[in-house]
Design an enzyme around this catalytic site. Sequence first.
Site, short mmCIF file in Angstrom:
data_model
loop_
_atom_site.label_atom_id
_atom_site.label_comp_id
_atom_site.label_asym_id
_atom_site.label_seq_id
_atom_site.Cartn_x
_atom_site.Cartn_y
_atom_site.Cartn_z
N CYS A 87 0.84 -1.20 0.00
CA CYS A 87 0.00 0.00 0.00
C CYS A 87 0.88 1.25 0.00
O CYS A 87 1.71 1.44 0.89
CB CYS A 87 -0.91 -0.01 1.22
SG CYS A 87 -1.89 1.50 1.35
N ILE A 88 0.70 2.09 -0.98
CA ILE A 88 1.55 3.27 -1.13
C ILE A 88 1.39 4.24 0.03
O ILE A 88 2.38 4.77 0.54
CB ILE A 88 1.34 3.96 -2.49
CG1 ILE A 88 2.42 5.03 -2.71
CG2 ILE A 88 -0.06 4.51 -2.62
CD1 ILE A 88 2.49 5.55 -4.13
#
Length: 130
Positions: free
Chosen positions: A77-78
């Site tokens: 997840c960025i």
Amino acid sequence: MKFAIAVFSPAQAPASRRALRFAEAALAAGHGITRLFFYQDGVHSASSNVVAPQDEQDIAQQWRTFVQANQLDAVVCIAAALRRGVLDEREASRYQRPAVNLQQPWELSGLGQLHEAAQTADRLICFGGD
């Protein structure tokens, strides 16, 4: 059966080790893994700067080896990664940071990837988190 697996705990946490063992067992039993999604503190499992003490298993390295050996889709997840300082080359350059600690086989992406994985898999299995 196709599984999507979400990991919310860092590599040194028991939940991350259990997730890895589950994923290994699923493939060994002939099941598929549509995506591995690392979220919250789970993003630390993808950092190339994690160093396990000599008397502990290096679960972060085991994840990397497992993903590469099985050519799995492994997404970090960025937003969670940026918040925790886990950066690929593009994001390090974008935010003018000197260190890159996210490398292949990991890919930064958003929560939409988790949603898509949950929609395409038969089961979404989550490990760790609060």
